[in-house]
Design an enzyme around this catalytic site. Structure first.
Site, mmCIF file in Angstrom:
data_model
loop_
_atom_site.group_PDB
_atom_site.id
_atom_site.type_symbol
_atom_site.label_atom_id
_atom_site.label_comp_id
_atom_site.label_asym_id
_atom_site.label_seq_id
_atom_site.Cartn_x
_atom_site.Cartn_y
_atom_site.Cartn_z
ATOM 1 N N ALA C 240 5.459 -24.893 18.284
ATOM 2 C CA ALA C 240 5.230 -23.450 18.415
ATOM 3 C C ALA C 240 5.987 -22.869 19.622
ATOM 4 C CB ALA C 240 3.738 -23.181 18.535
ATOM 5 N N HIS C 241 5.890 -21.572 19.773
ATOM 6 C CA HIS C 241 6.661 -20.917 20.835
ATOM 7 C C HIS C 241 6.236 -21.357 22.236
ATOM 8 C CE1 HIS C 241 3.890 -17.084 20.457
ATOM 9 N NE2 HIS C 241 3.201 -18.186 20.498
#
Lengths: 347, 347, 347
Positions: C240-241
């Site tokens: 994920a980011h």
């Protein structure tokens, strides 16, 4: 809306918030509170980061009125700093914009209808009977199956695949590797041999839906698979045939939902959750990370399964005991009876 | 086989079932029992839906002889309604058929061999030495690596990727985003540095295999990864290098199988199961949803792991206690000894 | 380096190992110890396979000095047979090499910079401002977003997607279906409505990184998502980011890591692990298969969660008892007090 720099006065006006500070200053980028420097806009939403406010190098901070006094630089004051930041963030998004029109290498069937302002990327394919609304962006390498309909202002990033008869509302976004409308996993078994059942339904997706990279949404067996308005799906999610997802529900990455399950509205489903088929999940249910859901949930609230993490050596012993849990419970019961029996005995 | 409408007499004949009702009626679509209207064919297989039979608006229902008396409309009678429906469903599949031949934008290496009736989609790529049987459909945007062989009557939906030296039997179907033949995850460690091991094996897939969207099947390290005849794989499954999957096994979405594990024949593996590497799973094993399998299974039967779902507040307490399970077991044992000791003591 | 056959003397020299045996023999392929025949090179690393050494048909075996005496054929002797095999394996990799230069069907923006020896595949797309180092291989159907930078000697297999502003070091390999730089899952909630937050960061990937098929690595919200040097990622992983992964860490398939979590150096994370967001995982942590990690880990070591597998009937009883674990613990405590109380009572 993308400009090189925003004057704080016009920014405050655009965002509908109060400006405390220097009306002439300009911001041209976004940065985190801790890393921001001159020309940067930042925000303070999570109280954990409050200690970074005093020393921020930002030109302006979006924050709550309660924090305004402690802000050493210009403040954009709002009750909802995170929400206002969400709006502001798009002003500083310098994502390169694809050219208008159809790329010369795209292949678009003769009868495809394209709304005004569509941008169709290199090597993309639009099959017969597709209909796209206005301002739709189709990235390079996308394939849109026959008879699919896409509303206005949608974005398909590169290498998205739609099968035939996928219907999408307005303002939806599909990230790369997404597959919408593949056959559901429907087979009848004939003495060990799997006989495929044609998947005759489609997929219907509402407005304002976002679908993360490599997520898959299967087409329905007879009726459609349904994704409601405002649903947001993270990466690598699997949505099986005839699942229905209610309005405003958010699902984090790696979650899988088996066939015909109906998820309510405004649910928040964390990452890597597994939900069995043919269940009903009520509105406003929260499922924590990695929960396994094998029964319907009829009441709003938060639900979980799984065990807490331990050092592997410790875990191994406890995991082995898990197999004796029922026996342990019976032994406790027996002990209780023995104790009770003796307490009542006249010894 | 796709016609606009089927007369019930010819339909009964085609399906090999008995028709009870109006021989002249026609059906042109499939619908669910509850939603069917005039011109619709439907089926009743799951007894749960029996109550909908009386009020169905369908023109004809595929059902079991035991239900035939209660059917208010024409009945197509069979001992296996679901199986017969599976066959019937394909008659009503109006999936648009791609044009025959090689699309002008496809890129096909000079030495590729294509059987009769192949349909090669837009912007697809067939590398040197590929050999395709008769009636193979390659969707838009597919890439077939060098020296790969595909049997007769296979379908590759859009944006499927085969690496080099992938061999596939007849009548297989690969959904979009599938990757077959990527390198297995093989590395040796040299004082913290990972040294890649070339993955020299291929992938060999039998006949009548279906592979769901975004599923990945890695090539073998030295020998091939093997998928048996009649195996069906749902979406987003990960099959590591040198896995072998026996004939007729079905695997639901999001399951992962680590390297060199051998799965038997006619297994049914539910969604999001994890199977460790170098294991042997016997024939006819069933694994329930989200099971974690870390040991070989030598006997047919159903196996599970995990915990039941609870409200998060309740779960948190129990999950914390999981860490004390071994200690709890020992305390029970101690209590039992104390009780026993006293029962035997002359007090 | 790919030759038809290697003479054992030159092979030993190339690998830096001692040859015991016939200096004139040649090997032209690799095989497993059990399956090898004349002309095959094999290796013995795992002691489990030691029994196969006596009967091997191989021409030469890479093995440990302690095994050399028992080797019936030529031996390539080294303290690290698996590592030496890793090096040797590449000599026998006959993966077809794409032609040099830009394929005529590729679409490369005018301002793209290509280093010497790049091979750009059919129907690939390189958007404006991309810069590729020397000897980069871009497979068919890849899309490289605007302003992305790729170092020397990288390989992107077919159908890889990079969004804009992805930066990659040297000698990295990306398998098919990989998506790098899609938007992180960032939304603010306004009374039930999800408001998208522009994801303004990029992705920065070090040197010698391998990324498996269909793995996704999201771009950062403000700062970059960071993948360190020498990281190896298997298939179908979700990053994920703003995740950071430290140097030399290896992650097996189907694992998901939520936003802003920092993974240390030289960790080994097994398959299908889930790691929650905003955590810190120390260096040299090992997580076993399918662990759910919801708290930071500050010490090196091995960690686990989950339960052991059982027959489903047995499991069902134990899983149900899991819900009573806290109650069971309290009952044990009560029993202990009762026993203790009575032991102290003057009865």
């Amino acid at each position: 809306m993308v400009k090189t720099a925003w004057n704080l006065t016009e920014l405050a006006q655009y965002l509908g918030v109060e400006l405390l500070g220097n009306a002439c200053h300009e911001v041209s980028r976004v940065a985190t509170l801790g890393q921001a420097g001159p020309g940067d806009l930042t925000f303070l939403s999570n109280p954990l980061y409050k200690t970074q406010l005093q020393s921020t190098g930002a030109t302006a901070v979006i924050l709550h009125p309660a924090m305004a006094d402690e802000c050493p630089v210009s403040a954009l004051v709002t009750e909802s700093p995170y929400l206002v930041y969400a709006t502001a963030s798009h002003l500083f998004d310098r994502r390169p914009q694809p050219s208008a029109g159809v790329h010369p290498t795209a292949w678009v069937a003769d009868d495809v209808e394209l709304g005004e302002g569509c941008r169709i990327g290199a090597h993309s394919v639009l099959e017969s009977g597709c209909r796209l609304g206005a301002n739709v962006e189709v990235g390079s390498g996308c394939v849109i199956g026959a008879q699919s309909k896409i509303g206005n202002d949608c974005v398909l990033h590169a290498n998205v695949t739609f099968y035939h008869n996928v219907r999408v509302g307005d303002r939806c976004r599909f990230h790369s590797g997404v597959v919408v409308g593949a056959d559901g996993f429907g087979f009848a078994n004939e003495q060990g041999r799997w006989v495929k059942i044609a998947q005759l339904g489609g997929v219907a997706i509402g407005n304002d839906v976002e679908v993360g990279a490599n997520t898959t949404i299967d087409r329905g067996a007879i009726q459609d698979t349904l994704i409601g308005n405002g649903v947001i799906l993270d990466n690598q999610i699997q949505i099986a045939h005839n699942v229905e997802i209610g309005e405003g529900t958010a699902i984090a990455g790696c979650t899988g939902i088996a066939g015909s399950t109906r998820i309510g509205k405004y649910c928040t489903i964390a990452g890597a959750v597994g939900i069995a088929g043919h269940l009903e999940i009520a509105d406003r249910v929260h499922l924590t990370m990695r929960s396994a859901i094998t029964k319907s949930i009829t009441e709003p609230g938060s639900y979980s399964s799984g065990t807490a993490m331990s050092k592997t050596g410790v875990w191994r012993k406890n995991a082995a005991r898990f197999r004796q849990l029922d026996e342990m419970a019976r032994r406790i019961q027996k002990l209780e009876k023995q104790i009770q029996g003796r307490d009542q005995s006249p010894d």
